[in-house]
Structures are given as C-alpha cells and as structure tokens.
Motif scaffolding. Structure first.
Motif, short mmCIF file in Angstrom:
data_model
loop_
_atom_site.label_atom_id
_atom_site.label_comp_id
_atom_site.label_asym_id
_atom_site.label_seq_id
_atom_site.Cartn_x
_atom_site.Cartn_y
_atom_site.Cartn_z
N THR A 21 -1.29 4.62 12.12
CA THR A 21 -1.01 3.81 10.93
C THR A 21 0.45 3.91 10.53
O THR A 21 1.10 2.91 10.20
N GLU A 45 0.10 -0.30 9.96
CA GLU A 45 -1.07 -1.17 9.87
C GLU A 45 -2.32 -0.32 10.01
O GLU A 45 -2.37 0.62 10.83
N LEU A 46 -3.34 -0.63 9.21
CA LEU A 46 -4.59 0.12 9.28
C LEU A 46 -5.26 -0.09 10.63
O LEU A 46 -5.07 -1.11 11.28
N ASN A 47 -6.07 0.91 11.03
CA ASN A 47 -6.78 0.81 12.29
C ASN A 47 -8.21 1.31 12.12
O ASN A 47 -8.61 1.73 11.03
N GLY A 96 -5.87 -6.24 14.29
CA GLY A 96 -5.15 -6.07 13.03
C GLY A 96 -5.69 -6.97 11.93
O GLY A 96 -5.93 -6.53 10.80
N THR A 97 -5.90 -8.25 12.29
CA THR A 97 -6.44 -9.20 11.31
C THR A 97 -7.85 -8.83 10.91
O THR A 97 -8.22 -8.88 9.72
N TYR A 98 -8.64 -8.43 11.90
CA TYR A 98 -10.04 -8.12 11.65
C TYR A 98 -10.17 -6.92 10.70
O TYR A 98 -11.01 -6.92 9.79
N LYS A 129 -8.13 -5.93 8.42
CA LYS A 129 -7.80 -6.38 7.06
C LYS A 129 -8.98 -7.11 6.43
O LYS A 129 -9.28 -6.94 5.24
N VAL A 168 -11.57 -4.53 5.35
CA VAL A 168 -11.17 -3.83 4.12
C VAL A 168 -11.40 -4.72 2.90
O VAL A 168 -11.95 -4.29 1.88
N ALA A 169 -11.00 -6.00 3.02
CA ALA A 169 -11.20 -6.95 1.91
C ALA A 169 -12.68 -7.14 1.61
O ALA A 169 -13.11 -7.16 0.44
#
Length: 642
Positions: A77, A82-84, A255-257, A259, A262-263
């Motif tokens: 990270t 970026e979160l993983n 990366g998009t997934y 996020k 998390v949302a």
C-alpha cells in the motif's frame, strides 16, 4: 491478488535461494498452525467464562497469524499508494474484533494465513525448474596459469581467453572450446538428450554440461553472462516475470475493484441500519462479511499460477517461453510456417553429385570451390568443404570473399570474379545451358544445386541432399489433427521445395524465398485474419520470426534466431510444437475455468450476505477456499499433456 501472488514471484526473480523460499513457506505454515492452536485455547477459555484471557489469546492469534499478510499489505500500500486485498482482510479482522466478534476475526486470520502459506508453497513448486537450472551453474573452475599449474577460482572472475582444466565428473564452467584432450559430454542440461556426445579438439563446450570421461583443457570463448546456459536461465526468468494479457487486465482491474469493495462496505454499514432497521452491530457485521467475501483473491490468482506452471512444464520438456503472452498466443494459431533447412531437415546435407565444365580438372575446381565455401558457416558450404576434405583435396582459405545474403558468395581469385550460389544468383540462362540442363534432373530428385561461375560461364555444379527429420513428419501430421494449416517457406528452388514438401506432408510451400519474401508471406497470411507461427533456425529467419504472431526458434539455431524468437525448442524436437499448442490451449481453458469459478463464488457469497444466510466464518471459508482451489487447479498445468 497482486500481493498474494506476485510479491512471491518477485522474490524468486531476485534470485532468492530455493532453501530460503521453502523456509518462508514453512514459517508461514507454522505461524498459521500456532494461530489455530491459540484460537482453540481462546475458545475453550471463553466457554469457561474466562473472557479477558480469551480475548488476549485471540489478539495473540491475530498477531502471529496475520503478521506476514499485514506486513505485505502495508508495504504494498505504501509503495503503490493504493489499497490491496491484504489490507481488506486486515480491516475485516480488526473490524470483527472491534464489534466483539473475536473468534470470527481470528478464524479469518487463520484461514487467510493458511491460504498464504499454500500460495507460497505452490508458487515455489512452479519455480523448481529454474531453481534446478541455477544449481547446475558451477561457481568455481580450475584456471591454468602461465606456468602450467592449476588454481581454483570463482567462475565470475574468468575472462574470455582463459584456459581451464575440466576433470572427469565435473561440470563445464563456461562456454568455450576444447584445446587439448578428448572426452564424452553429458549434454542433457542443454538439449535433454541422455546419450553423451564425443567432443574433440576444436569442438564447442557449454556451461552446465558434464565432462563424463577424460580430463580436458578448454579455452573460454564467451563471457559467463552470454553463455547458452545463462541465456536459458534468463529466458525462463523473464518468462516468469512477463505477464500475459489476461493477467495484465486482471491486475489493472484490481485497483478499481478494491475501491468499489471499500465503498460498498461503507454503504453496507450505513444503509441497512437506516433503511431496513438493522442494528449497528448487525450492519457492521454484514459490512465486514462483505469486505471478506467480495475481495478478489481467487480472481487475482486465477491466471498467474497456471501460467507459471505451464512455463515450468515447457521448460522441463525443453521448450522455453519468453513470457506468458507468447504462451497464451500459441492457442490462437491458425497457420504454422516452417523454414526448411535446419528446421524440417537436419540441416546437415551431403554432396551427392559434383559435375564440372568440360575441359576442367575436377580436383582443381573442387579445391577452388572448397576454398570459397570454407569461409562460410552455411550448412551447404560446410557440406561442400567436408566433401573436399574426405577426398583429401587441399584448398586455400586466403581468397577474398563477399557474402551476398540470400543469394550466395562472391569471390576474387587471380583478379577474376567468381560467383557461388543459387540459380537466381548465377543466372537462369547459364544454368539451363550447363551440361544439358543437368540441374533440372538433380532438382527433380529433391536435391539442392549450388553453382560456381567464372567469366566463361558455369564451372561446376554441386548437388546436395538434406535429410528430412522424422519428427518433422510426425509434427506436421499432429498439427493437421489440431486443425492448423502448415506451410513451408524455403530459399530452395521450386523442384527441391516440391519434393521436400511432399515428403514432409505440408499443406503448401513457397520456394526461392529471400528473408524479405518470408516476411511478406507471413504478413499476407496475417492480413487475411490468420494467426501465424513461424519456425526457423537461421539469421535469415530472424525477420520472419519477429513478424509472426509467435516466433519459434530451434535450439541449435543462431544467436540472432534465439534472441528474436518468442519460443525456443532446446531439443530441436518439432513434435514439441503440437505439445506446446495443446499446453497453451489447456492453460487457457484452466484460466477460463478459474475466472468463471472465482467470479461465481464471489457473486454467490455477496448475495448470501445480503440475505443474511452466510456468517463470517463461512464467508472466510468460501473466500479463501476458492482461492486455494483456483491455485491448485492452475497447478494441473505441471502435469504432462496426454
């Protein structure tokens, strides 16, 4: 699952010793087992109303079991900003503890740790071929000093020109040539052949092969980093680090997934509480379950283990891929184009006929031709030179020679210009008039005819016959059974090409191809919407190898061909081509199975969570279990294709 899989790949690519890699897997497994034992102890304490000691044991289990994964996730990270996936698991475990679900959070950490240990083990298993190769590289060699004594030195300290002693049973330390002695060499590390090869003065030696009998002296001819053995290792390492298009897409998607997950987790924690009347504890619990089950670990592991296992499978059988992208492309081939000499044939022709112009002495003409051809390393030139030597014909190597690629040689003898080459280079009209057009009869017999011409016309014609590889016939038949069209592209004349094409069984052929002609033929097929594989071994094949969808080089080919190709057949066995295509097809099938399975499991678990029919332990089992299953499914690529 970028950090779940690819960090371990990078560790191995940085030449991490095999024992250290195995130790890492063992330590991860031991930590997971200790974590599991602590969870059992904590559960027993909780059942007996020792709440505080129970929570302490759960926290210790968290730390021991989750340390490795948390460390990976935090480092990744910070590095990528970026979160993983690892961080999603850490958040889920911490969240479980904060709302009082210590047991569920600890079970999540335990299964995640077990999964991580299995990932490390399975990925190490897929790298055993390269580890075995690296262990074959000798680290020391016997250097012969100027006074004739020998001293053991590090292989890395040797320079081109160094003279070395290799004793019986020792591995050849570097690429070079024998300068004294005769021996048998076990070449299996290079070509996979179990029968030793006799080597004499002047013969080439390759690092990593084994001196079976007599002590020999050799001279180093290539830097260690340029040895054939090192090139093999480098190609395998590069292949393992180069990702296929499918893997690249999945990693861009991660990366998009993450996020989105998390949302969605935040919404899950808030929306049901205000709209459906769930308690805060229930909403947060379901949000944590969503965080676990929606993580794309299985999806991220769907491709890389299968690709690495397939690369290892090929390497074990003498087929080197320069990357997952090239392995993936093989399954799409519609046409396979073959060079003739050295590919479909052995590349070691013999002279069957030698005809000279009336009025000339056969021995004198052969001596002149051998003197010219002795300065070329083309297989036909080597055969003519050998033909002269077998007849004890003395020849001179002092002639001035000019190479005309794709045509022949131009030489200068006694202020006279001599041409040696194919009919197109010599002149079709001269060929037709030579000895009642004997060339036509020779060509009809499947022989290649080389002419020598001076100012007065053709001086001589040498007819050579190349031997078709038996495995070439088998490979072409196997390709046809796979529905793949076969084409032969050769620089030989029409007659010779027709005979060889018929013997080999190819669907069609194109004769008298220059290097640019082969490129044009491949481009034409590709413009018609076909995916084309090109197989060759020479410098003249390099442009075509680079142009084709997949370039495949014979292992005994030139350095240029090896560098240009996408796939290398180290054993020169053409039957490996159908095998590699089937390997590619199987890999693509397994990848599709993995992607479908992982996506289906994620979807089912997400829906089940919304319906409140899956709790955190079951969600963890479904999530991590699917990850382990896709990795194990990918490792089926280590098995031989039947």
């Amino acid at each position: 699952m970028t950090t779940c899989v690819n960090d371990k790949i990078q560790n191995i690519q940085q030449e991490k010793p095999k024992n250290n890699a195995n130790l890492e897997a063992k330590m991860e497994l031991i930590a997971a087992i200790i974590s599991g034992i602590l969870i059992i102890i904590a559960w027993i304490l909780g059942k007996n109303d020792f709440e505080q000691p129970s929570v302490i044991m759960y926290i210790i289990a968290f730390i021991i079991g989750g340390f490795a994964k948390a460390k990976e996730g935090i480092e990744e990270t910070i590095a990528n900003k970026e979160l993983n996936v690892e961080m999603l698991m850490v958040f889920a475990a911490i969240g479980s503890g904060l709302i009082g679900y210590w047991a569920e959070g600890a079970i999540l950490i335990f299964i995640f740790a077990i999964s991580g240990a299995m990932e490390t083990f399975t990925l190490n298993k897929s790298h055993q071929e390269i580890s075995a190769l690296m262990e074959m590289q000798p680290e020391e060699a016997w250097l012969i000093q100027e006074d004739g004594t020998e001293v053991k030195v590090a292989t890395s300290s040797l320079q081109v020109g160094s003279k070395l002693l290799v004793k019986p049973g020792e591995r050849i330390p570097v690429d070079g040539a024998i300068i004294h002695g005769t021996t048998s060499i076990d070449m299996s590390a290079i070509n996979g052949e179990s029968v030793p090869v006799t080597k004499e003065i002047g013969d080439d030696l390759f690092a990593g092969t084994v001196n079976m009998s007599g002590a020999i002296q050799m001279e180093m001819t290539k830097p260690s980093e340029d040895s054939l053995f090192q090139k093999i290792i480098t190609m395998v390492q590069n292949a393992q680090s180069e990702k296929s298009p499918s893997q690249q897409f999945i990693e861009r998607f991660e990366g998009t997934y993450v996020k989105i997950v998390v949302a969605s987790t935040i919404l899950m924690a808030l929306v049901p509480h205000y709209t459906l009347g769930w308690t805060w504890t229930e909403s947060l619990y379901r949000a944590i379950v969503l965080l676990v089950v929606a993580s794309p670990c299985a999806l991220m592991a769907s491709i890389m283990p299968a690709t690495l296992a397939a690369i290892s499978n090929g390497a074990k059988r003498g087929v080197l891929f320069k990357g997952g992208v090239h392995l993936e492309h093989l399954a799409t081939l519609d046409v396979v184009a073959f060079d003739k000499t050295g590919t479909l044939t052995t590349g070691k022709p013999v002279v069957t006929d030698f005809i000279v112009r009336d009025g000339l002495q056969k021995e004198d003409v052969l001596a002149l031709l051998a003197g010219i051809e002795s300065q070329s390393n083309h297989p036909l030139a080597v055969a003519i030179t050998k033909y002269a030597e077998e007849r004890n014909i003395a020849y001179s190597r002092s002639l001035e020679i000019e190479d005309v690629p794709g045509h022949g040689l131009r030489a200068y003898s006694k202020n006279e210009e001599i041409f040696v080459g194919n009919p197109r280079f010599i002149g079709e009209n001269h060929v037709a008039n030579f000895q009642n057009n004997v060339a036509e009869q020779l060509a009809s017999e499947g022989k290649t005819v080389i002419f020598m011409k001076d100012e007065q016309g053709i001086m001589a014609a040498a007819a050579l016959k190349d031997t078709l590889r038996q495995e070439a016939i088998d490979a072409i038949q196997a390709l046809k059974q796979l529905g793949i069209e076969t084409v032969m592209l050769t620089g030989d004349n029409e007659r010779t090409a027709e005979v060889i094409a018929k013997e080999a069984g190819v669907d069609r052929y194109v004769a008298e191809c220059l290097p640019e002609t082969k490129v044009e033929q491949i481009k034409a097929m590709m413009q018609n919407g076909k995916q084309v594989g090109m197989i060759g071994d020479g410098i003249n094949d390099a442009p075509a190898l680079a142009t084709a969808t997949s370039g495949i080089a014979m292992g005994e080919g030139t350095d240029v061909a090896l560098e240009t190709a996408d796939v290398v057949l180290m054993k020169n066995d053409l039957t490996k081509i159908p095998y590699t295509i089937q390997l590619s097809e199987k890999m693509n099938r397994i990848v599709k199975q993995n992607v479908f399975f992982s996506v289906s499991v994620i979807a089912i678990l997400i829906i089940s969570n919304f319906l409140q029919v899956v709790d955190l332990p079951l969600g963890v089992i479904g999530h991590e279990g699917s990850t382990i299953l896709v990795i194990l499914n990918g490792l089926r690529m280590l098995n031989p294709i039947k």
